[in-house]
Design an enzyme around this catalytic site. Structure first.
Site, PDB file in Angstrom:
ATOM      1  N   SER A 257       0.853  -1.196   0.000  1.00 19.16           N
ATOM      2  CA  SER A 257       0.000   0.000   0.000  1.00 19.16           C
ATOM      3  C   SER A 257       0.881   1.236   0.000  1.00 19.16           C
ATOM      4  CB  SER A 257      -0.879   0.025   1.252  1.00 19.16           C
ATOM      5  OG  SER A 257      -0.103   0.320   2.391  1.00 19.16           O
ATOM      6  N   ASP A 258       0.395   2.331  -0.577  1.00 22.32           N
ATOM      7  CA  ASP A 258       1.083   3.590  -0.320  1.00 22.32           C
ATOM      8  C   ASP A 258       0.868   3.889   1.165  1.00 22.32           C
ATOM      9  OD1 ASP A 258       2.511   5.904  -0.398  1.00 22.32           O
ATOM     10  OD2 ASP A 258       1.445   6.776  -2.105  1.00 22.32           O
ATOM     11  N   TRP A 259       1.720   4.756   1.709  1.00 21.04           N
ATOM     12  CA  TRP A 259       1.751   4.964   3.157  1.00 21.04           C
ATOM     13  C   TRP A 259       0.461   5.636   3.644  1.00 21.04           C
ATOM     14  CZ3 TRP A 259       5.190   2.159   1.399  1.00 21.04           C
ATOM     15  CH2 TRP A 259       6.304   1.738   2.097  1.00 21.04           C
TER      16      TRP A 259
END
Ligand code: BGC
Length: 748
Positions: A257-259
């Site tokens: 996932s992106d952060w």
């Protein structure tokens, strides 16, 4: 006979590609064996973060902590375990490489390989297992804050550069994490924008570089983006992750996932996410104290399994992918040791930087400047260090040579005067990393201009170094640009300098197209980029002629932003919904992005996609076809591999000659036009390019292979690619507008 050979060649290539794509049998065996030994708790620990940039291993089985790191342009300085603030380590000042826009502007896949090799070695030396790079989103709109981290407006160019970058990084047994998948083309509402795009634009414009990255580059991990598509966040998106990435493309790696991009346990379980990072943050500065056990894929998931709501099929698939990623990297045998801030890496940064600088205009042959007694340098960007800033790609570098320093080194004998000209952003800190520069200034804007003008009158030549910077609302993550024009009153400074001295060179540093209303009054314009550690030296190499410029624009520079395809609020930034905090952003321009729009509309840009001058000139000879017709019109389902060909292609060959007096390189670009189609098609589409280095007078043949698949458009109804029989035109030139040769052929 030739045809048979071609078919054989294509078949062998296709087999080789499939071969390299298959997960290695020994790795699969280890993954199976390890999976069988893991408890439920251990499996859960493997699929979410335990700190800002690491996830847990399994100490009992000797599986170490797993480390990720930004970013596309260098190895990010370490941050604290659970804080964005940098850790003040003394061994993490890296080599800062040029921004990816610059890499794309080289139009040289060998430079992409050199870049990937160098940054991969740095990542490996710093014991990072995943490099959160490269960024492959398409430049859709010149205000996009992160366009500097991407590779411009064309999917083919982006894809070719990505493949070489990725392969070279991963040879170090460090994974890339290709980002931000997908449709993250602006920043302003990146967490809440739901992109509405038709399938044709999705498959023709926004996905091809990712597909090439996965299938040809062999990327081991992919990062989901923050935005939504079809009302699902892209980090857990049935369509993008399960149907397309893992389904149609057969991706066997892990989706990270992106952060802070994960929002829901059920969707994360079922919609393709494998490894969750950054929950509770916006990836940059918002930071809830991170209770890692409360991540969506942590205890909430475990409890659902324990309650019988889910079995372990989804979990085992995620763990399998994460373990595969580990056996390819942190658990791989014979990992090279890497190297960090080596002379080779700085040399690579300097070379890529110089090769990407684009000479937009050179009236009167003012450049290169061989000898000058007095040089005036004006502009904040001549002195501002810019590897610090811009968001997650911000770096702490061992050294950064500013343009002014580079110019001083290049002309040690000349009298070099500096004038500020304007004040932009004197800020010098990001994430606790400071450039150490004090850029405070007390003079008024009028006084700054007056001082620059009076110095200009006395100089042989004036270098104005301005443009954007990496502050908020410029080229920076998490915000878009405030305007298309240059900020901080720079237009007035440039106009005043142009009046004061005819020998004016404007050097624009940016990662985006900017307005240049003064273009006709200025004899020389260079498009420069954020070039990292060796910025000033790369620039000086071009100014002195030590390097003959050969960069070409990876995007169009329009006269006015309104000339472009994105002009309504529904297209950008989108229409807010009444019942939630979401917006709908309609990509109603469809496939007409960048030059596909300008060339089809017949709107002349200021500088065209693919444009770039040299200190020499090139002549393009008559193209020759291996055959006037090619068979192979037809349909291919969406899951056709991006690296397989039908074996029915033809070849176009032409000679290119250096007609000037210095050695140089030309970028020969092949655009294809479908003369008559059942759907609207762009006036031209890039389908090939080659960079040719030639000594003065030297001639070389350049060949392009065209496969029927290169002629296809995406047919949304049939969900696949259609190449229609008929006449096509191959246009060969030095930019999308500077077409030097054209030849037609028939597809049967
Ligand atoms: C960015 C990613 C980056 C991540 C980790 C996010 O804000 O969108 O590109 O890799 O943070 O720093």
């Amino acid at each position: 006979m030739k045809k048979i050979l071609l078919i054989l060649f294509a078949a062998v290539m296709a087999m080789a590609a499939c071969e390299s794509k298959k997960p290695a049998a020994d790795i699969e065996k280890k993954v199976d064996e390890t999976l069988a030994q893991l408890s439920l708790q251990e499996k859960i620990k493997l699929i979410h973060a335990q700190s800002k940039f690491s996830s847990a291993g399994v100490p009992r089985l000797g599986i170490p902590t797993f480390w990720t790191s930004d970013g596309p342009h260098g190895i990010r300085p370490d941050v604290l375990w659970d804080k964005w603030r940098q850790a003040d380590h003394t061994d993490d000042s890296c080599t800062a490489f040029p921004a990816l826009t610059c890499l794309a502007a080289t139009w040289n896949t060998e430079m992409a390989a050199l870049y990937g090799k160098s940054i991969g070695e740095e990542a490996r030396y710093r014991r990072k297992d995943v490099l959160l790079a490269p960024g492959l989103n398409i430049l859709r709109h010149p205000l996009g804050g992160r366009n500097f981290e991407y590779m411009g407006e064309d999917p083919y160019l982006t894809g070719r550069m990505a493949v070489n970058y990725i392969q070279a990084v991963q040879r170090n047994k460090v994974a890339v994490c290709v980002k931000h998948y997908a449709l993250n083309n602006d920043e302003i509402h990146r967490h809440t924008a739901n992109v509405v795009v038709d399938d044709r634009a999705l498959y023709e414009i926004y996905l091809p570089a990712f597909k090439a990255a996965v299938q040809e580059g062999g990327a081991w991990s992919v990062m989901g983006s923050y935005n939504l598509y079809k009302d699902q966040h892209c980090c857990h998106n049935q369509y993008l992750l399960n149907d397309i990435l893992k389904g149609e493309w057969g991706f066997d790696g892990a989706v990270i996932s992106d952060w802070g991009g994960c929002h829901d346990t059920d969707q994360a379980i079922t919609n393709g996410l494998d490894l969750e990072f950054g929950t509770g943050t916006n990836g940059l500065n918002v930071e809830a104290k991170n209770p890692y056990d409360k991540y969506y894929l942590a205890l909430p998931y475990q409890r659902k399994i324990e309650a019988g709501e889910y079995g372990t099929d989804e979990l085992d698939d995620k763990v399998r992918r994460v373990l595969r990623l580990m056996y390819r990297t942190s658990l791989a045998e014979n990992r090279p040791n890497g190297s960090f801030t080596s002379p080779e890496h700085f040399a690579a940064a300097r070379r890529i930087g110089a090769e990407g600088i684009v000479l937009l205009k050179n009236e009167g042959g003012l450049l290169p400047v061989k000898e000058a007694q007095s040089i005036l340098v004006v502009g904040e960007n001549a002195i501002k260090k810019m590897t610090v800033g811009g968001g997650s790609s911000s770096l702490k570098t061992l050294h950064e040579i500013t343009p002014l320093q580079g110019i001083r080194e290049a002309w040690p004998e000349a009298q070099i005067v500096y004038e500020r000209g304007y004040v932009g952003d004197p800020g010098n800190v990001f994430d606790g990393v400071s450039t150490g520069q004090d850029l405070q200034e007390t003079r008024t804007p009028d006084q700054l201009i007056a001082d620059a003008v009076s110095a200009a009158a006395k100089a042989d030549v004036v270098f104005f170094v301005g443009g954007l910077n990496k502050s908020k609302y410029q080229d920076a993550e998490d915000s878009d640009r405030a305007s298309f024009g240059l900020p901080y009153g720079q237009d007035a400074v440039i106009e005043a300098l142009a009046d004061a001295n005819p020998n004016l060179v404007v050097i624009n540093i940016s990662g985006n197209p900017v307005g240049m209303p003064w273009a006709s009054k200025v004899p020389v314009i260079l498009q420069d980029w954020y070039l990292g550690s060796e910025a000033g030296r790369s620039l000086a190499d071009v100014l002195t002629g030590k390097v003959n410029p050969s960069g070409h624009l990876p995007f169009t520079i329009p006269v006015e932003m309104e000339d472009g395809p994105v002009t309504t609020a529904s297209q950008y930034p989108g229409i807010p919904r009444e019942d939630s905090n979401l917006l709908d952003e309609y990509y109603s321009e469809g496939v007409y992005v960048g030059y596909r729009w300008y060339d089809t509309q017949g709107t002349a840009p200021r500088f065209a996609f693919g444009h770039g001058l040299s200190y020499t000139t090139f002549e393009f000879g008559e193209p020759r076809l291996s055959a006037k017709t090619l068979a192979g019109a037809g349909f291919w389902p969406a899951d056709v591999r991006s690296d397989t060909q039908t074996g029915k292609g033809l070849t176009i060959t032409l000679s290119v000659r250096n007609t000037g007096h210095v050695a140089g390189a030309e970028v020969v670009q092949l655009y294809i036009t479908d003369e008559e189609a059942s759907v609207d098609r762009p006036a031209k589409e890039l389908k090939g390019f080659a960079k040719v280095f030639l000594e003065p007078g030297q001639r070389a043949d350049v060949s392009f292979h065209i496969d029927p698949r290169d002629l296809a458009f995406f047919d949304a109804e049939k969900h696949g690619w259609t190449a229609e029989a008929g006449t096509f035109m191959a246009q060969i030139g030095a930019s999308s507008q500077d077409i030097r040769q054209a030849i037609s052929f028939e597809l049967k």
